[in-house]
Design a protein around this motif. Structure first.
Motif, short mmCIF file in Angstrom:
data_model
loop_
_atom_site.label_atom_id
_atom_site.label_comp_id
_atom_site.label_asym_id
_atom_site.label_seq_id
_atom_site.Cartn_x
_atom_site.Cartn_y
_atom_site.Cartn_z
N PHE A 45 -7.54 7.25 1.98
CA PHE A 45 -7.10 5.88 2.27
C PHE A 45 -8.23 5.05 2.87
CE2 PHE A 45 -2.83 7.89 2.31
CZ PHE A 45 -2.35 7.21 1.20
N LEU A 46 -9.10 5.67 3.65
CA LEU A 46 -10.26 4.97 4.18
C LEU A 46 -11.15 4.47 3.04
CD1 LEU A 46 -12.23 4.23 6.56
CD2 LEU A 46 -13.19 6.51 6.23
N LEU A 47 -11.44 5.33 2.09
CA LEU A 47 -12.33 4.95 0.99
C LEU A 47 -11.73 3.88 0.09
CD1 LEU A 47 -13.80 8.43 0.04
CD2 LEU A 47 -14.88 6.59 1.33
N ILE A 48 -10.45 4.04 -0.30
CA ILE A 48 -9.89 3.03 -1.20
C ILE A 48 -9.63 1.71 -0.48
CG2 ILE A 48 -8.94 4.70 -2.81
CD1 ILE A 48 -6.17 4.04 -1.73
N THR A 49 -9.37 1.76 0.81
CA THR A 49 -9.19 0.51 1.56
C THR A 49 -10.50 -0.24 1.68
OG1 THR A 49 -7.33 1.45 2.79
CG2 THR A 49 -8.41 -0.47 3.74
N ILE A 50 -11.56 0.47 1.98
CA ILE A 50 -12.87 -0.18 2.07
C ILE A 50 -13.27 -0.75 0.71
CG2 ILE A 50 -15.35 0.25 2.41
CD1 ILE A 50 -14.54 2.12 4.71
N LEU A 51 -13.06 0.03 -0.35
CA LEU A 51 -13.39 -0.45 -1.69
C LEU A 51 -12.56 -1.68 -2.05
CD1 LEU A 51 -14.86 0.00 -4.43
CD2 LEU A 51 -12.86 1.35 -5.09
N ALA A 52 -11.26 -1.63 -1.78
CA ALA A 52 -10.39 -2.77 -2.09
C ALA A 52 -10.78 -4.00 -1.28
CB ALA A 52 -8.93 -2.39 -1.82
N PHE A 105 2.43 8.42 4.34
CA PHE A 105 2.76 7.02 4.54
C PHE A 105 2.19 6.42 5.83
CE2 PHE A 105 6.01 7.86 1.30
CZ PHE A 105 5.67 6.84 0.44
N LEU A 106 1.95 7.21 6.84
CA LEU A 106 1.38 6.66 8.08
C LEU A 106 0.01 6.02 7.82
CD1 LEU A 106 1.69 6.29 11.18
CD2 LEU A 106 0.42 8.44 11.39
N PRO A 107 -0.95 6.75 7.25
CA PRO A 107 -2.23 6.07 6.98
C PRO A 107 -2.13 5.00 5.90
CG PRO A 107 -2.36 8.36 6.30
CD PRO A 107 -1.05 8.17 6.96
N TYR A 108 -1.24 5.20 4.92
CA TYR A 108 -1.08 4.21 3.86
C TYR A 108 -0.65 2.86 4.43
CZ TYR A 108 0.68 1.73 -0.21
OH TYR A 108 0.91 0.78 -1.16
N PHE A 109 0.40 2.85 5.24
CA PHE A 109 0.90 1.59 5.79
C PHE A 109 -0.07 0.99 6.81
CE2 PHE A 109 5.31 3.06 4.56
CZ PHE A 109 5.39 2.20 3.50
N ILE A 110 -0.70 1.82 7.62
CA ILE A 110 -1.64 1.29 8.61
C ILE A 110 -2.83 0.63 7.92
CG2 ILE A 110 -3.31 1.97 10.38
CD1 ILE A 110 -1.18 3.89 11.44
N TYR A 111 -3.40 1.31 6.94
CA TYR A 111 -4.55 0.73 6.23
C TYR A 111 -4.17 -0.47 5.39
CZ TYR A 111 -8.07 4.15 7.53
OH TYR A 111 -8.98 4.90 8.22
N THR A 112 -3.00 -0.45 4.77
CA THR A 112 -2.57 -1.60 3.98
C THR A 112 -2.34 -2.82 4.86
OG1 THR A 112 -1.57 -0.14 2.33
CG2 THR A 112 -0.85 -2.44 2.33
N ALA A 113 -1.69 -2.64 5.99
CA ALA A 113 -1.46 -3.76 6.91
C ALA A 113 -2.79 -4.31 7.44
CB ALA A 113 -0.58 -3.32 8.07
N PHE A 114 -3.71 -3.42 7.78
CA PHE A 114 -5.01 -3.87 8.29
C PHE A 114 -5.80 -4.61 7.20
CE2 PHE A 114 -9.55 -2.81 9.19
CZ PHE A 114 -9.69 -3.66 10.28
#
Length: 128
Positions: A45-52, A105-114
């Motif tokens: 999730f860290l990698l795809i969030t940074i990429l997105a 879902f915990l990291p998914y929702f946290i990273y998506t919201a951020f």
């Protein structure tokens, strides 16, 4: 928010999430809240969030007219990649269902919201 600042905050979130799982596994020895490959989930999730975010930020700077579509496209793309990642884990091995849901879902929702908060703050800055 600049991409470098976003990356640093995302790394801080990853460290906090991994510390949370380590602390909870030490305090609650009889209860499994997180599955063993949880750090891989956080890293994914860290990698795809940074990429997105980097792609969304690039799109916002390139074309302000289609910025909403770019942000929504990034969120949908991230969701699809996450679903594929979850299916690989679901069909690859057997885990406690509740622990898997929390771990996923915990990291998914946290990273998506951020990510959405950061991109929206960039949109507000472009609108002014």
């Amino acid at each position: 928010m600049t991409p470098k600042k976003f990356t640093l905050y995302s790394l801080a979130i990853a460290v906090i999430l991994i510390l949370l799982s380590t602390i909870s596994s030490n305090l609650l020895e009889n209860v499994e809240l997180f599955i063993s490959p949880y750090p891989y989930f956080v890293l994914f999730f860290l990698l795809i969030t940074i990429l997105a975010f980097w792609l969304g930020d690039w799109g916002l700077k390139k074309s302000a007219d289609s910025s909403v579509f770019i942000v929504l496209g990034m969120v949908v793309g991230k969701m699809l990649l996450s679903m594929i990642f979850a299916l690989i884990f679901i069909y690859g091995s057997r885990f406690n269902k509740i622990a898997f849901l929390i771990s996923f879902f915990l990291p998914y929702f946290i990273y998506t919201a951020f990510e959405i908060y950061s991109l929206m703050s960039n949109l507000r800055a472009l609108k002014k």
